[in-house]
Write a protein that holds these residues in place. Structure first.
Motif, short mmCIF file in Angstrom:
data_model
loop_
_atom_site.label_atom_id
_atom_site.label_comp_id
_atom_site.label_asym_id
_atom_site.label_seq_id
_atom_site.Cartn_x
_atom_site.Cartn_y
_atom_site.Cartn_z
N SER A 25 26.78 -7.08 5.59
CA SER A 25 27.93 -7.96 5.44
C SER A 25 28.12 -8.34 3.97
O SER A 25 27.16 -8.61 3.25
CB SER A 25 27.71 -9.22 6.27
OG SER A 25 28.78 -10.11 6.08
N ARG A 28 28.97 -12.69 4.97
CA ARG A 28 27.98 -13.53 5.67
C ARG A 28 26.59 -13.17 5.20
O ARG A 28 25.74 -12.79 5.97
CB ARG A 28 28.13 -13.33 7.17
CG ARG A 28 29.53 -13.65 7.65
CD ARG A 28 29.70 -13.34 9.08
NE ARG A 28 29.13 -14.45 9.84
CZ ARG A 28 29.11 -14.50 11.15
NH1 ARG A 28 29.62 -13.51 11.84
NH2 ARG A 28 28.59 -15.52 11.78
N ARG A 29 26.35 -13.29 3.91
CA ARG A 29 25.07 -12.89 3.35
C ARG A 29 24.33 -14.05 2.72
O ARG A 29 24.95 -14.99 2.23
CB ARG A 29 25.23 -11.78 2.33
CG ARG A 29 26.01 -12.16 1.11
CD ARG A 29 26.02 -11.13 0.01
NE ARG A 29 26.02 -9.78 0.52
CZ ARG A 29 25.95 -8.71 -0.22
NH1 ARG A 29 25.87 -8.81 -1.51
NH2 ARG A 29 25.95 -7.52 0.30
N GLY A 36 23.53 -10.73 8.33
CA GLY A 36 24.95 -10.92 8.62
C GLY A 36 25.55 -9.68 9.26
O GLY A 36 26.31 -9.76 10.22
N ASP A 40 26.91 -9.44 13.09
CA ASP A 40 28.27 -8.98 13.39
C ASP A 40 28.26 -7.80 14.35
O ASP A 40 29.06 -7.72 15.27
CB ASP A 40 29.01 -8.59 12.11
CG ASP A 40 29.35 -9.77 11.24
OD1 ASP A 40 29.33 -10.92 11.74
OD2 ASP A 40 29.64 -9.56 10.04
N PRO A 46 24.40 -14.74 12.85
CA PRO A 46 23.40 -14.17 11.95
C PRO A 46 22.16 -15.04 11.77
O PRO A 46 21.09 -14.54 11.42
CB PRO A 46 24.14 -14.02 10.62
CG PRO A 46 25.57 -13.99 10.97
CD PRO A 46 25.71 -14.81 12.20
#
Length: 99
Positions: A25, A28-29, A36, A40, A46
């Motif tokens: 990701s 979303r890290r 992440g 997903d 996450p």
């Protein structure tokens, strides 16, 4: 007509259900985006994946860190052509790599 006939008109099962790709990701890290991306892909938060890596690290004496680094090497980032490992191998072979 049944469901199968409808699926044939729209291009197959992957078009009907949507195509999921396992990628790190970019949004979303925390570190490299591995958790992440896994979250997903699996459709879960996450933070649960991060918790799983922490538990694996505690109980397998660093096993979670090894798995995280391995996933970072193998999983390509969103929008990238290939993974970090693929880039390293191409450079080692002397081939051009657009990473």
């Amino acid at each position: 007509m049944g469901v199968g006939a409808d699926l044939g008109q729209c291009g197959g099962m992957s078009d009907y259900f949507g195509k999921k790709e396992l990628r790190r990701s970019s949004e979303r890290r925390v570190l490299a985006g591995v958790c992440g991306g896994l979250g997903d892909f699996l459709g879960i938060d996450p933070n649960f994946v991060r918790l799983a890596f922490a538990v694996i690290t505690l109980f397998m004496v660093g096993g979670g860190v090894f798995l995280y680094v391995l996933a970072w090497l193998i999983m390509p980032e969103e929008g990238a052509e290939g993974s970090v490992l693929e880039h390293i191998i191409r450079n080692f072979q002397g081939k051009r790599s657009d990473y």
